[in-house]
Design a protein around this motif. Structure first.
Motif, PDB file in Angstrom:
ATOM      1  N   THR A   1     -39.508  -3.698 -16.634  1.00 47.78           N
ATOM      2  CA  THR A   1     -39.271  -4.816 -17.551  1.00 47.78           C
ATOM      3  C   THR A   1     -40.074  -6.028 -17.108  1.00 47.78           C
ATOM      4  O   THR A   1     -40.274  -6.274 -15.915  1.00 47.78           O
ATOM      5  CB  THR A   1     -37.777  -5.168 -17.623  1.00 47.78           C
ATOM      6  OG1 THR A   1     -37.574  -6.176 -18.602  1.00 47.78           O
ATOM      7  CG2 THR A   1     -37.247  -5.671 -16.305  1.00 47.78           C
TER       8      THR A   1
ATOM      9  N   ARG B   1     -35.411  -0.139 -17.901  1.00 48.68           N
ATOM     10  CA  ARG B   1     -36.625   0.680 -17.869  1.00 48.68           C
ATOM     11  C   ARG B   1     -36.546   1.659 -19.028  1.00 48.68           C
ATOM     12  O   ARG B   1     -35.455   1.964 -19.528  1.00 48.68           O
ATOM     13  CB  ARG B   1     -36.760   1.432 -16.538  1.00 48.68           C
ATOM     14  CG  ARG B   1     -35.577   2.340 -16.219  1.00 48.68           C
ATOM     15  CD  ARG B   1     -35.805   3.144 -14.940  1.00 48.68           C
ATOM     16  NE  ARG B   1     -36.071   2.321 -13.795  1.00 48.68           N
ATOM     17  CZ  ARG B   1     -35.152   1.709 -13.051  1.00 48.68           C
ATOM     18  NH1 ARG B   1     -33.886   1.814 -13.370  1.00 48.68           N
ATOM     19  NH2 ARG B   1     -35.488   1.001 -12.005  1.00 48.68           N
ATOM     20  N   PRO B   2     -37.675   2.160 -19.516  1.00 49.47           N
ATOM     21  CA  PRO B   2     -37.626   3.132 -20.611  1.00 49.47           C
ATOM     22  C   PRO B   2     -36.776   4.345 -20.239  1.00 49.47           C
ATOM     23  O   PRO B   2     -36.847   4.850 -19.114  1.00 49.47           O
ATOM     24  CB  PRO B   2     -39.098   3.523 -20.789  1.00 49.47           C
ATOM     25  CG  PRO B   2     -39.863   2.357 -20.283  1.00 49.47           C
ATOM     26  CD  PRO B   2     -39.063   1.823 -19.131  1.00 49.47           C
TER      27      PRO B   2
ATOM     28  N   GLU C   1     -40.021   1.176 -24.737  1.00 53.00           N
ATOM     29  CA  GLU C   1     -41.072   0.192 -24.544  1.00 53.00           C
ATOM     30  C   GLU C   1     -41.188  -0.716 -25.769  1.00 53.00           C
ATOM     31  O   GLU C   1     -41.168  -0.256 -26.905  1.00 53.00           O
ATOM     32  CB  GLU C   1     -42.402   0.889 -24.282  1.00 53.00           C
ATOM     33  CG  GLU C   1     -43.546  -0.063 -23.980  1.00 53.00           C
ATOM     34  CD  GLU C   1     -44.864   0.648 -23.770  1.00 53.00           C
ATOM     35  OE1 GLU C   1     -45.879  -0.048 -23.554  1.00 53.00           O
ATOM     36  OE2 GLU C   1     -44.882   1.904 -23.832  1.00 53.00           O
TER      37      GLU C   1
ATOM     38  N   VAL D   1     -39.074  -4.644 -22.425  1.00 56.43           N
ATOM     39  CA  VAL D   1     -39.142  -3.340 -21.767  1.00 56.43           C
ATOM     40  C   VAL D   1     -40.607  -2.900 -21.733  1.00 56.43           C
ATOM     41  O   VAL D   1     -41.303  -2.928 -22.755  1.00 56.43           O
ATOM     42  CB  VAL D   1     -38.297  -2.294 -22.509  1.00 56.43           C
ATOM     43  CG1 VAL D   1     -38.359  -0.949 -21.778  1.00 56.43           C
ATOM     44  CG2 VAL D   1     -36.852  -2.768 -22.650  1.00 56.43           C
ATOM     45  N   THR D   2     -41.077  -2.515 -20.536  1.00 55.06           N
ATOM     46  CA  THR D   2     -42.467  -2.093 -20.346  1.00 55.06           C
ATOM     47  C   THR D   2     -42.502  -0.614 -19.951  1.00 55.06           C
ATOM     48  O   THR D   2     -41.466   0.017 -19.770  1.00 55.06           O
ATOM     49  CB  THR D   2     -43.143  -2.934 -19.248  1.00 55.06           C
ATOM     50  OG1 THR D   2     -42.491  -2.657 -17.993  1.00 55.06           O
ATOM     51  CG2 THR D   2     -43.037  -4.422 -19.551  1.00 55.06           C
ATOM     52  N   VAL D   3     -43.709  -0.086 -19.787  1.00 56.76           N
ATOM     53  CA  VAL D   3     -43.870   1.327 -19.431  1.00 56.76           C
ATOM     54  C   VAL D   3     -43.121   1.663 -18.148  1.00 56.76           C
ATOM     55  O   VAL D   3     -42.445   2.692 -18.046  1.00 56.76           O
ATOM     56  CB  VAL D   3     -45.366   1.681 -19.278  1.00 56.76           C
ATOM     57  CG1 VAL D   3     -45.528   3.107 -18.763  1.00 56.76           C
ATOM     58  CG2 VAL D   3     -46.079   1.534 -20.616  1.00 56.76           C
TER      59      VAL D   3
END
Length: 333
Positions: free
Chosen positions: A294, A190-191, A246, A289-291
């Motif tokens: 993942t 995660r970020p 991200e 990696v997303t906001v």
């Protein structure tokens, strides 16, 4: 504070009746049609230097990687559907090669730094990079099949370990825990997290069951380049402090062993085996990696995305994970 003592894997013998894997005859390199776009190394066999920085992928690149990742998943499914006792790994390579071409893609391993085939097939004590040959799979083997496809200007990298026919309970448990360990590592993405958090989660899950974690081979950044930074250790490495942001795209691909995790290399320069000949398994997804977490890139659009958000327990619930691909013997049974 005292140094944390690493839990040593339990001693487990390989199943009776199984001799160590030996190299077979490797067939000539398969041809690629002229209409298939080639990665830069395809003709020269030289991968070239990778960038020395970690660079997130832009939206267009990640969209292309979704398409490449789903193609890799379909190619691996085609390979898995052929796995059965008596089938050679060379046949699996042929299936992979033709499936990549049918997807409009190039099998990324082919001639990557001289690798001779389109698929990696790693059987029993082979950790990774096993070269397909004329050796037939045996009832009770386990085999990792590692597919990477270059399509749309990017690579999609995906692998699973499969049972060949009926395997013993200890080998089946190794495969299950390796798959769980990979998803525990992905759940840590995660970020704001660090690369070391991935390996910490994987090591905790594997060593809780008395297994070893291979250290010589790691996950890697991926996109327009097959292998680049960041490196992703599958064990806790406090020096792996790169922050996850991200847009970063990389593989999570732990190699877990029944015995000691130390690797030895075959004379072919590719095939890596466990030094004590204990069995080993591997699973791999390419992720972004997303906001909120993942995204699994190496799944089809119909499969679940359990790591985009939610609570930790939800992320670690096996019922929410994509299903393992089916082999010929599994369907026949």
């Amino acid at each position: 504070m005292g140094r944390r003592k690493r839990r040593m894997p339990a001693a487990r013998s390989r199943p009776s009746g199984f001799e160590p894997i030996v190299a077979g005859q490797v067939s000539p390199r398969r041809a690629v049609p002229s209409n298939i776009a080639l990665p830069p190394y395809a003709l020269s066999g030289r991968s070239g230097p990778a960038p020395h920085n970690v660079e997130p992928s832009d939206g267009a690149t990640i969209e292309a990687m979704r398409l490449a990742g789903s193609a890799a998943r379909r190619v691996l499914a085609a390979v898995a559907a052929e796995i059965a006792p008596g089938v050679t790994s060379d046949h699996l390579d042929e299936v992979c090669h033709e499936a990549c071409i049918a997807e409009g893609g190039y099998p990324s391993p082919l001639n990557y730094n001289g690798y001779p085939k389109s698929l990696c097939t790693s059987v029993n004590e082979i950790i990774c990079h096993g070269i397909p040959d004329d050796r037939a799979l045996r009832d009770g083997d386990i085999v990792n099949c590692d597919v990477t496809i270059f399509v749309g200007g990017v690579h999609g990298d995906h692998s699973e370990t499969f049972a060949v026919g009926e395997v013993d309970a200890s080998s089946q448990r190794l495969v299950e825990v390796t798959r769980e360990s990979m998803y525990h590592g992905i759940a840590a993405v995660r970020p704001g997290a660090r690369v070391c958090d991935i390996g910490k989660a994987i090591q905790a899950r594997a060593e809780a069951e008395g297994y070893g974690v291979v250290r010589e081979f790691v996950g890697h950044g991926i996109g327009q380049i097959f292998h680049r930074l960041p490196n992703i250790p599958h064990y806790y490495d406090p020096a792996a402090r790169t922050e996850l942001v991200e847009g970063m795209t990389f593989t999570v691909e732990p190699m877990i062993t029944m015995g000691m995790p130390r690797a030895q290399l075959w004379p072919d320069g590719w095939t890596a085996m466990t030094a004590d000949r204990s069995r080993t398994a591997q699973f791999e997804h390419t992720v972004a990696v997303t906001v909120g977490g993942t995204e699994l890139l190496t799944v089809t659009a119909e499969e679940p995305q359990p790591f985009l958000g939610g609570e930790v327990q939800e992320r670690l619930d096996p019922d929410n994970w994509p299903q393992q691909l089916s082999t010929a013997s599994a369907r026949a049974g």
